[in-house]
Enzyme design. Structure first.
Site, PDB file in Angstrom:
ATOM      1  N   ASP A   1       0.821  -1.223   0.000  1.00  0.00           N
ATOM      2  CA  ASP A   1       0.000   0.000   0.000  1.00  0.00           C
ATOM      3  C   ASP A   1       0.850   1.268   0.000  1.00  0.00           C
ATOM      4  O   ASP A   1       0.624   2.181   0.804  1.00  0.00           O
ATOM      5  CB  ASP A   1      -0.928   0.017   1.227  1.00  0.00           C
TER       6      ASP A   1
ATOM      7  N   GLU B   1     -11.170  -0.794  -3.154  1.00  0.00           N
ATOM      8  CA  GLU B   1     -10.475  -0.149  -2.039  1.00  0.00           C
ATOM      9  C   GLU B   1      -9.223   0.551  -2.558  1.00  0.00           C
ATOM     10  O   GLU B   1      -8.948   0.566  -3.756  1.00  0.00           O
ATOM     11  CB  GLU B   1     -10.104  -1.185  -0.982  1.00  0.00           C
TER      12      GLU B   1
END
Length: 516
Positions: free
Chosen positions: A42, A209
């Site tokens: 991420d 997401e």
């Protein structure tokens, strides 16, 4: 003491790892590279002044949220952490998905963490300088299903909104992407939340997401991830949607996913857009197919262009970064210089150990639970050899110390010394077994070594002179490390000390030699 660490046998291709400080790169025409090799999921990137800053998920390992700096997007140096020691009082775990936002001379870090006894929340911390120190301001939003992956974005009028995902997949529901206005201090939400879109296309599977937004040629573009992020069965990919106004309506690209797996990289997703010299890039994560979960999700830079219809396109719709070949530059030779451990060392967030560095030695305070106290480094590759020399004669009675491959404190393989013995410890699901016990003649120091092939096969040995090695017998059982990696993390290599509180172990060095 000189330690010989040549690998004992030829080994096949492996994944690559990470160094907190990467040597300068030669001039390159391509920017498609592994820029944060190792376990850095991420990733986020922003440019402040003439410097780029990056961070990534740290999950259950401290220090929380590493901060890297770079002048060219390719060569990154670890410079600090958002939460270097003390965690936010309100949070307990799941430190995921940091995202930078810079405004009026102040740097904000929006991030995900789990509230103590409660749900996942999006929170914010801020600092006068991107390297910190940061002041935490607590949660902004925590819905019943959980709220994750916060991203701050100004709308067409310049008003700043927080974009986030409702974590509905945690309870078998859809996963809306929401937007809500931030207050003037950027530390609270005001007004009503607006749903932008949800997972309603087949490739997205159970979720969307990891939103990252950019404004280009009159459109807001949202790069987002869909499907399953992590582990052996992951099928993550990256899509894009656009809208003339931040609050919609949003149009998903009919050619999604725009970034998907190939034979080299699996499950690319959850990245942040940046620019340099008029070129566009996504800093995102992916698994190297050869090593996959053993090394973790690595940070890749992938360049994209804009097509005639105004949509972003990646070459061959997949990461073009080549695996690094010069793995020797990620070797570790730690002699414990200075007066503290370097920034690259980690520890379980709920069990920060007592450490001191003096006179070229690490003193590690022991802990009686499971494997004990530990400090660790991200594994650089899936095939390597590691060693440490410790003060064997100075170990207190019933204190064991050694070297371990660590998935988490509940899952590890270790070679340990203590009570006049060398042992192999197997820790799985929190249950510890001593598989081998060998008595050792009295000596001042002992060197412990582990070898691993492909993240799975392990072998252990010890030496009392640093040159001649005594292998530990493992014929009666299989030392298979397949169980080690958690769902969302790669394997670490660390030093451990188990014993009563107040006892400690003394280490003279820590060495890793990587192998392709």
């Amino acid at each position: 003491m000189s330690i010989e660490l040549e690998l004992a046998a030829p080994l096949g291709p492996i994944a690559l790892g990470v160094s907190p400080e990467v040597a300068p790169s030669p001039a390159r025409h391509s920017y498609d590279h592994v820029v944060l090799p190792g376990d850095f999921p991420d990733p986020t990137v922003t440019k402040i002044g003439d410097t780029y800053y990056a961070s990534a998920t740290s999950a259950e390992w401290g220090a929380v949220f590493p901060i890297f700096s770079s002048q060219n997007l390719l060569d990154w140096k670890l410079v600090s952490h958002v939460f270097p020691e003390k965690l936010p009082d309100w949070a307990s775990s799941n430190f995921w998905a940091p995202e930078f936002h810079y405004e009026n001379g102040r740097t904000y870090m929006y991030y995900t963490a789990r509230k103590k006894g409660g749900m996942l929340c999006v929170a914010v911390a801020s600092a006068d300088h991107p390297e910190g120190p940061y002041t935490d301001h607590g949660p902004l939003v925590g819905q019943e299903a959980g709220s994750i992956d916060g991203f701050a974005m100004p709308d067409e009028n310049g008003d700043l909104y927080l974009i986030w995902k409702e974590d509905g997949n945690s309870c078998h529901q859809d996963t809306p992407i929401w937007a809500q206005l931030l207050n003037a201090d950027r530390t609270a939400l005001i007004g009503e939340a607006t749903e932008l879109f949800t997972n309603d296309v087949k490739w997205e599977g159970p979720l969307v997401e990891g939103s990252a937004l950019v404004h280009h040629n009159g459109y807001f573009y949202m790069f987002y991830a869909g499907n399953s992020c992590c582990g052996k069965s992951c099928n993550y990919a990256t899509g894009v949607a656009r809208s003339k106004a931040l609050l919609g309506p949003w149009e998903k690209y009919d050619q999604n996913p725009i970034l998907d797996r190939n034979t080299t990289w699996k499950c690319p997703g959850h990245g942040t857009v940046t620019q340099m010299d008029g070129r566009w890039f996504l800093l995102h994560h992916a698994y190297l197919a050869e090593s996959h979960e053993f090394v973790g999700r690595q940070g890749l830079l992938s360049e994209f262009t804009w097509n005639e219809e105004g949509w972003p396109e990646f070459e061959r719709r997949s990461p073009q970064a080549a695996p690094l070949t010069d793995v020797a530059r990620f070797n570790v030779a730690e002699e414990f210089e200075g007066d503290r451990l370097g920034l690259e060392w980690q520890w379980p967030i709920w069990q920060q150990p007592k450490t001191s560095v003096r006179a070229g030695q690490l003193h590690l305070g022991a802990n009686p639970s499971r494997l004990g106290a530990m400090v660790a480094r991200r594994s650089n590759v899936a095939t390597y050899k590691a060693a440490t020399t410790l003060e064997f004669a100075k170990l207190p009675e019933d204190t064991f110390a050694g070297l371990a491959a660590i998935g988490d404190p509940y899952n590890a393989l270790a070679i340990m010394a203590g009570n006049g013995q060398v042992q192999i410890w197997h820790v799985k699901s929190g249950k510890q077994q001593s598989l081998v016990q060998v008595f050792v003649d009295p000596c001042d120091t002992i060197t412990l070594r582990l070898e691993v092939w492909g993240g799975q096969r392990y072998r252990f040995a010890y030496s009392t002179d640093g040159a001649s090695w005594q292998p530990l017998p493992t014929e009666s059982f299989s030392l298979n490390g397949t169980y080690l990696p958690p769902w969302d993390r790669g394997v670490r290599v660390g030093l451990v000390a188990q014993g009563e509180e107040g006892s400690s172990a003394v280490f003279n060095n820590f060495i890793i030699r990587n192998k392709r």
